[in-house]
Design an enzyme around this catalytic site. Structure first.
Site, PDB file in Angstrom:
ATOM      1  N   ARG A   1       0.811  -1.244   0.000  1.00 51.26           N
ATOM      2  CA  ARG A   1       0.000   0.000   0.000  1.00 51.26           C
ATOM      3  C   ARG A   1       0.829   1.272   0.000  1.00 51.26           C
ATOM      4  O   ARG A   1       0.351   2.345   0.358  1.00 51.26           O
ATOM      5  CB  ARG A   1      -0.969   0.020   1.181  1.00 51.26           C
ATOM      6  CG  ARG A   1      -1.924  -1.148   1.176  1.00 51.26           C
ATOM      7  CD  ARG A   1      -3.098  -0.905   2.095  1.00 51.26           C
ATOM      8  NE  ARG A   1      -3.949  -2.084   2.112  1.00 51.26           N
ATOM      9  CZ  ARG A   1      -3.808  -3.078   2.981  1.00 51.26           C
ATOM     10  NH1 ARG A   1      -2.871  -3.024   3.913  1.00 51.26           N
ATOM     11  NH2 ARG A   1      -4.607  -4.109   2.928  1.00 51.26           N
TER      12      ARG A   1
ATOM     13  N   LYS B   1       4.082  11.491 -11.185  1.00 53.77           N
ATOM     14  CA  LYS B   1       3.286  10.562 -12.000  1.00 53.77           C
ATOM     15  C   LYS B   1       4.008   9.223 -12.088  1.00 53.77           C
ATOM     16  O   LYS B   1       5.204   9.174 -12.399  1.00 53.77           O
ATOM     17  CB  LYS B   1       3.059  11.112 -13.409  1.00 53.77           C
ATOM     18  CG  LYS B   1       2.010  12.215 -13.437  1.00 53.77           C
ATOM     19  CD  LYS B   1       1.676  12.610 -14.858  1.00 53.77           C
ATOM     20  CE  LYS B   1       0.621  13.718 -14.867  1.00 53.77           C
ATOM     21  NZ  LYS B   1       0.372  14.237 -16.228  1.00 53.77           N
TER      22      LYS B   1
ATOM     23  N   GLU C   1      11.785  18.297 -24.493  1.00 52.91           N
ATOM     24  CA  GLU C   1      11.064  18.698 -23.270  1.00 52.91           C
ATOM     25  C   GLU C   1      11.665  19.996 -22.707  1.00 52.91           C
ATOM     26  O   GLU C   1      10.953  20.821 -22.152  1.00 52.91           O
ATOM     27  CB  GLU C   1      11.104  17.587 -22.211  1.00 52.91           C
ATOM     28  CG  GLU C   1      10.354  16.311 -22.589  1.00 52.91           C
ATOM     29  CD  GLU C   1       8.823  16.385 -22.420  1.00 52.91           C
ATOM     30  OE1 GLU C   1       8.303  17.410 -21.955  1.00 52.91           O
ATOM     31  OE2 GLU C   1       8.163  15.392 -22.783  1.00 52.91           O
TER      32      GLU C   1
ATOM     33  N   LYS D   1       8.442  23.034 -13.240  1.00 55.72           N
ATOM     34  CA  LYS D   1       7.496  21.919 -13.082  1.00 55.72           C
ATOM     35  C   LYS D   1       7.037  21.786 -11.634  1.00 55.72           C
ATOM     36  O   LYS D   1       5.844  21.605 -11.366  1.00 55.72           O
ATOM     37  CB  LYS D   1       8.135  20.612 -13.573  1.00 55.72           C
ATOM     38  CG  LYS D   1       7.166  19.443 -13.431  1.00 55.72           C
ATOM     39  CD  LYS D   1       7.486  18.272 -14.304  1.00 55.72           C
ATOM     40  CE  LYS D   1       6.346  17.250 -14.200  1.00 55.72           C
ATOM     41  NZ  LYS D   1       6.583  16.070 -15.018  1.00 55.72           N
TER      42      LYS D   1
ATOM     43  N   GLU E   1      -3.642  17.352 -11.584  1.00 50.87           N
ATOM     44  CA  GLU E   1      -3.969  17.794 -12.950  1.00 50.87           C
ATOM     45  C   GLU E   1      -5.459  18.075 -13.142  1.00 50.87           C
ATOM     46  O   GLU E   1      -6.118  17.548 -14.035  1.00 50.87           O
ATOM     47  CB  GLU E   1      -3.474  16.754 -13.975  1.00 50.87           C
ATOM     48  CG  GLU E   1      -3.359  17.362 -15.371  1.00 50.87           C
ATOM     49  CD  GLU E   1      -2.622  16.474 -16.363  1.00 50.87           C
ATOM     50  OE1 GLU E   1      -1.542  15.958 -16.030  1.00 50.87           O
ATOM     51  OE2 GLU E   1      -3.136  16.334 -17.479  1.00 50.87           O
TER      52      GLU E   1
ATOM     53  N   ARG F   1      -1.860  22.037 -14.152  1.00 57.10           N
ATOM     54  CA  ARG F   1      -0.844  21.030 -14.514  1.00 57.10           C
ATOM     55  C   ARG F   1      -0.982  20.604 -15.977  1.00 57.10           C
ATOM     56  O   ARG F   1       0.003  20.198 -16.596  1.00 57.10           O
ATOM     57  CB  ARG F   1      -0.926  19.806 -13.590  1.00 57.10           C
ATOM     58  CG  ARG F   1       0.180  18.815 -13.886  1.00 57.10           C
ATOM     59  CD  ARG F   1       0.341  17.730 -12.839  1.00 57.10           C
ATOM     60  NE  ARG F   1       1.463  16.879 -13.186  1.00 57.10           N
ATOM     61  CZ  ARG F   1       2.074  16.049 -12.361  1.00 57.10           C
ATOM     62  NH1 ARG F   1       1.660  15.952 -11.118  1.00 57.10           N
ATOM     63  NH2 ARG F   1       3.088  15.326 -12.781  1.00 57.10           N
TER      64      ARG F   1
ATOM     65  N   ASN G   1       1.427  19.728 -20.625  1.00 56.97           N
ATOM     66  CA  ASN G   1       1.203  18.878 -21.804  1.00 56.97           C
ATOM     67  C   ASN G   1       1.345  19.657 -23.108  1.00 56.97           C
ATOM     68  O   ASN G   1       0.915  19.170 -24.167  1.00 56.97           O
ATOM     69  CB  ASN G   1      -0.182  18.232 -21.733  1.00 56.97           C
ATOM     70  CG  ASN G   1      -0.310  17.354 -20.503  1.00 56.97           C
ATOM     71  OD1 ASN G   1       0.656  16.712 -20.098  1.00 56.97           O
ATOM     72  ND2 ASN G   1      -1.480  17.363 -19.880  1.00 56.97           N
TER      73      ASN G   1
ATOM     74  N   HIS H   1       1.897  17.845 -26.316  1.00 57.08           N
ATOM     75  CA  HIS H   1       1.656  16.422 -26.082  1.00 57.08           C
ATOM     76  C   HIS H   1       0.359  15.912 -26.693  1.00 57.08           C
ATOM     77  O   HIS H   1       0.219  14.715 -26.918  1.00 57.08           O
ATOM     78  CB  HIS H   1       1.680  16.102 -24.586  1.00 57.08           C
ATOM     79  CG  HIS H   1       3.079  16.091 -24.016  1.00 57.08           C
ATOM     80  ND1 HIS H   1       3.930  17.181 -24.100  1.00 57.08           N
ATOM     81  CD2 HIS H   1       3.787  15.120 -23.379  1.00 57.08           C
ATOM     82  CE1 HIS H   1       5.088  16.876 -23.522  1.00 57.08           C
ATOM     83  NE2 HIS H   1       5.032  15.634 -23.091  1.00 57.08           N
TER      84      HIS H   1
ATOM     85  N   HIS I   1       1.287  12.868 -28.672  1.00 55.96           N
ATOM     86  CA  HIS I   1       0.837  11.509 -28.329  1.00 55.96           C
ATOM     87  C   HIS I   1       0.076  10.884 -29.491  1.00 55.96           C
ATOM     88  O   HIS I   1       0.188   9.683 -29.736  1.00 55.96           O
ATOM     89  CB  HIS I   1      -0.065  11.532 -27.089  1.00 55.96           C
ATOM     90  CG  HIS I   1       0.705  11.672 -25.806  1.00 55.96           C
ATOM     91  ND1 HIS I   1       0.120  12.034 -24.621  1.00 55.96           N
ATOM     92  CD2 HIS I   1       2.017  11.480 -25.531  1.00 55.96           C
ATOM     93  CE1 HIS I   1       1.045  12.071 -23.667  1.00 55.96           C
ATOM     94  NE2 HIS I   1       2.203  11.746 -24.203  1.00 55.96           N
TER      95      HIS I   1
ATOM     96  N   HIS J   1       9.518   9.391 -27.769  1.00 57.45           N
ATOM     97  CA  HIS J   1       8.594  10.365 -27.196  1.00 57.45           C
ATOM     98  C   HIS J   1       9.017  11.807 -27.506  1.00 57.45           C
ATOM     99  O   HIS J   1       8.212  12.614 -27.988  1.00 57.45           O
ATOM    100  CB  HIS J   1       8.497  10.137 -25.688  1.00 57.45           C
ATOM    101  CG  HIS J   1       7.603  11.095 -24.988  1.00 57.45           C
ATOM    102  ND1 HIS J   1       6.227  11.083 -25.149  1.00 57.45           N
ATOM    103  CD2 HIS J   1       7.876  12.127 -24.150  1.00 57.45           C
ATOM    104  CE1 HIS J   1       5.702  12.051 -24.430  1.00 57.45           C
ATOM    105  NE2 HIS J   1       6.675  12.709 -23.809  1.00 57.45           N
TER     106      HIS J   1
HETATM  107  N1  GLY Z   1       4.720  15.251 -18.052  1.00 63.31           N
HETATM  108  C1  GLY Z   1       3.695  16.101 -17.621  1.00 63.31           C
HETATM  109  C2  GLY Z   1       3.331  15.951 -16.172  1.00 63.31           C
HETATM  110  O1  GLY Z   1       4.042  15.336 -15.404  1.00 63.31           O
HETATM  111  O2  GLY Z   1       2.299  16.425 -15.771  1.00 63.31           O
END
Ligand code: GLY
Length: 368
Positions: free
Chosen positions: A129, A151, A193, A234, A244, A248, A252, A255, A259, A272
């Site tokens: 957990r 993330k 990036e 960031k 997000e 946040r 992107n 992206h 993507h 990427h």
């Molecule tokens: N790569 C974008 C984020 O971590 O929100």
């Protein structure tokens, strides 16, 4: 005169996210300090060191420094590449941890790029957990983006990053010396990036990125400063919107189309960062058409991407309909719409829901 790597000052940026406060340590040779940080942060008796098999020497160096301070190390190698971000790998690593007696008070250490950071991060978030996590990113992309912000997760056969969690680390060690052995293509991908952060942050950072001399990684001191500024941008955004729900999403930039291109071309064809390079150009065209941003930003961005060997032209056999279809399936798209991040100028960001379809199509067509 250019500073030698060991003359370069290290930088520590503090993440302050909810109740969590953790250091991100950036500098050449930072790996050698991991034992010291481990003790300072009161980390555990044992470390599950999950590493990309392609960077075993870096993982060995981390393991040695941890053993020096009395930590029991359980190493687990992961095959390089996106297929390792799977539920099967998650299960395998958790079972290695269970058999090795890794406990709730122990720590997962992720040594590698974005794949290992996401996978090992999700092991940390879910094993018993949730146990503590340390990131040791070994690529430029992971340093400026994926190892920061919390993330974690794995892919499903249906879509990327569909199962995961937000899990913040105890600390992050960014050893910029590791970048001197990174393949040129991987450095370029990370630089896409960096360009994104220049566009998101300010005209000042964009201009510094734009003037970055070839070849990467360049001057060690300037590189540490550049990574620090991307990380600081960031962390500031994530501190305001960890889950997000709004701001946040600005991270992107490039992206949504990026993507779509990655998926439509078949994962692996564009790395990427390469897909993001194309996605940034589409976003800047849409920023002009929808918000009136000057096209100079697109031209200047195109020039810097080209100079760093990033693609600025889309392969003609990747169909626009497939890109649009994949954009609709992206998890950042809601069922009925998708969001695009646009800029007015570097540092001024707009979130736009459903930009006109014909503008998006034209921005992708322009990439041919
Ligand atoms: N790569 C974008 C984020 O971590 O929100």
């Amino acid at each position: 005169m250019t500073a030698g790597p060991r003359d370069v000052a290290r930088h520590v940026v503090w993440g302050e996210i909810g109740v969590r406060r953790f250091p991100v340590c950036i500098g050449p040779g930072e790996t050698a300090r991991i034992g010291e940080l481990w003790i300072d942060r009161g980390a555990g008796d044992a470390a599950l060191v999950v590493f990309d098999g392609a960077v075993k020497p870096h993982a060995d160096a981390v393991a040695d420094r941890l053993r020096d301070v009395g930590v029991r190390v359980v190493p687990v190698a992961v095959a390089p590449g996106e297929p390792s971000k799977s539920l099967a790998e998650l299960e395998r690593i958790c079972r290695v941890a269970a058999r090795a007696g890794i406990r709730r008070t122990d720590v997962v250490v992720a040594v590698g790029g974005g794949v290992v950071g996401d996978l090992a991060g999700f092991v940390a978030a879910s094993y018993q957990r949730g146990i503590r996590l340390v990131h040791v990113p070994t690529t430029l992309l992971a340093m400026v983006d994926s190892a920061v912000g919390g993330k974690t997760g794995v892919d499903l056969p249906e879509a990327k990053n569909y199962v995961g969690a937000i899990w913040q680390p105890e600390f992050v060690v960014m050893d910029t010396e590791l970048l001197s052995t990174l393949p040129a293509r991987e450095l370029s991908c990370g630089f896409a990036e960096v360009v994104k952060y220049g566009l998101l942050d300010s005209v000042e950072l964009f201009t510094r990125v734009e003037r970055w001399p070839d070849p990467l990684p360049g001057d060690p001191g300037a590189l540490v400063g550049l990574i620090r500024d991307c990380v600081a941008h960031k962390l500031n955004v994530v501190a305001q919107d960890e889950r997000e729900l709004g701001l946040r999403a600005s991270l992107n930039l490039g992206h949504t189309v990026g993507h779509g291109i990655e998926a439509a071309a078949g994962y692996g064809r564009y790395h990427h960062g390469e897909a993001i390079s194309l996605g940034l150009l589409a976003a800047l065209r849409i920023s002009h058409e929808v918000g009136g941003a000057s096209l100079d930003w697109r031209e200047r961005t195109l020039a810097v991407l080209e100079r760093h060997a990033l693609p600025t032209r889309l392969d003609p056999d990747v169909a626009v309909e497939d890109i649009l279809g994949a954009m609709g399936r992206d998890k950042k798209a809601t069922a009925a719409s998708f969001n695009m991040v646009l800029i007015d100028e570097p540092g001024t960001v707009l979130l736009r829901q459903n930009p006109p379809h014909e503008v998006v199509v034209a921005a992708i067509e322009e990439l041919r």
